[in-house]
Design an enzyme around this catalytic site. Structure first.
Site, mmCIF file in Angstrom:
data_model
loop_
_atom_site.group_PDB
_atom_site.id
_atom_site.type_symbol
_atom_site.label_atom_id
_atom_site.label_comp_id
_atom_site.label_asym_id
_atom_site.label_seq_id
_atom_site.Cartn_x
_atom_site.Cartn_y
_atom_site.Cartn_z
ATOM 1 N N GLU A 177 0.831 -1.207 0.000
ATOM 2 C CA GLU A 177 0.000 0.000 0.000
ATOM 3 C C GLU A 177 0.864 1.254 0.000
ATOM 4 O OE1 GLU A 177 0.792 1.580 2.946
ATOM 5 O OE2 GLU A 177 1.808 -0.252 3.566
ATOM 6 N N GLU A 320 4.465 -0.629 1.453
ATOM 7 C CA GLU A 320 4.647 -0.903 0.027
ATOM 8 C C GLU A 320 4.670 -2.400 -0.310
ATOM 9 O OE1 GLU A 320 8.218 0.946 -1.411
ATOM 10 O OE2 GLU A 320 7.717 2.915 -0.616
#
Length: 355
Positions: A177, A320
């Site tokens: 994310e 991430e």
């Protein structure tokens, strides 16, 4: 084999792990040229992968990495060390190949996809999947983050992303994310879902400390009180306090599990998304492998709520999908151990029992 019904039709049907296959693999491990159990957690990983996939010699390659990006209205409350514009700027960095997840995804030969599920500004570039529900959530300190229908739409976007990864041949899924202020939303969700005090969950996120950290905690406490999310209704918690990228992660997890894909969960935000998805559909839990223990204090509480033991502890707090990507070679090693190690009989080595 029996199959669970999806909760409120939010998830596809998820089969339980194949226990017969897992038991066979457990017995097979003891025939390999090593003392029984001597490869420790790697052996239990192999058994878990067999149960998830229903394959005595499971493969986890190639892995798929999907990064969902979205903004959060609560960033306007000054809860992050970075301005909201960084979300779009980091999406551009992903496209250019310069972020940590790009580096780590290349190292494991992963298929990488970036999905704009709710970035506040327009983002462009080769490889971005444009699937925006809305340009960022509402400011959860002053209004619900999103409607229930918007949360469902974001879950569906995640399901489609996982389906694309599966159709592209991926055999393991890593979900990441990007969204400035998403540790604020995740902390608020976790506090409600677990009944934990905010002060025990909220850490530096992107780097806030001192008075700024105290302010972040107070914003979250006030938002929880104002929103009144129902802890027994995970979708209500998501809609009132969550994020579009968090919802998309949930959908990706649910869809991947329905495809019997092993899911390697990243850090704090990814684990809160996993916890919320498991509250919606408990059948998801056996398909989750937790990559690492984040430096964020709330991550330990989220892991405990899921009875999860992460593979690595490197004091990471980036997101991430980066920590999960770093842990992926352990899954690869567990698979290779089953496929490539010789048995005592094959190698002509005496077993300890002489058989």
């Amino acid at each position: 084999m029996s199959r669970r019904r999806p909760v409120n039709d939010l998830s596809p049907l998820i089969s339980p792990p194949d226990t017969d296959c897992a038991e066979r693999v457990g017995r097979y491990l003891d025939t390999l040229t090593k003392p029984p159990g001597s490869l420790g957690r790697l052996e239990s990983l192999a058994v878990e992968l067999a149960g998830m996939t229903g394959d005595d010699f499971p493969s986890v390659t190639p892995p798929g990495v999907v990064v969902f990006a979205a903004d959060h209205g609560v960033a306007r409350e000054g809860v992050s060390a970075f301005p909201q514009s960084v979300t779009a700027q980091m999406v551009a960095n992903f496209v250019a190949g310069g972020a940590a997840i790009n580096v780590f995804a290349r190292r494991i030969d992963a298929r990488l996809e970036i999905v704009d599920v709710g970035v506040a500004s327009d983002v462009s570039g080769p490889g971005i999947v444009h699937d925006k529900v809305r340009p960022g959530t509402g400011n959860l300190a002053r209004e619900d983050a999103m409607s229930r229908d918007e949360a469902l739409s974001a879950i569906e976007i995640g399901r489609r992303a996982a389906e694309r990864a599966f159709q592209s041949g991926c055999r393991c899924l890593i979900v990441g994310e990007m969204g400035i202020a998403n540790t604020t939303a995740s902390s608020a969700m976790l506090a409600v879902l677990t009944g934990s005090p905010v002060a025990e969950l909220v850490g530096p996120g992107t780097g806030v400390a001192g008075k700024a950290l105290a302010h972040k905690r107070s914003v979250i406490e006030a938002a929880i009180a104002a929103r009144g999310a129902d802890p027994d209704d995970p979708l209500d918690v998501l809609a009132r306090l969550g994020g579009l990228e968090i919802a998309a992660m949930m959908g990706a997890y649910l869809s991947a599990a329905a495809k019997r894909l092993p899911i390697l969960v990243d850090g704090f935000i990814a684990t809160v998304a996993a916890l919320t998805a498991c509250r919606l559909e408990p059948a998801l839990r056996p398909y989750l492998i937790f990559g690492h223990h984040s430096h964020e204090p709330g991550h330990a509480r989220a892991l405990k709520a899921l009875d999860a033991e992460p593979l690595l502890d490197l004091s990471l707090r980036l997101g991430e999908g980066s920590g999960a990507a770093l842990a992926f070679p352990l899954l690869e090693a567990a698979s290779a151990m089953l496929c490539e190690m010789a048995t005592f009989s094959d190698a002509g080595v005496d077993n300890r029992d002489g058989c």
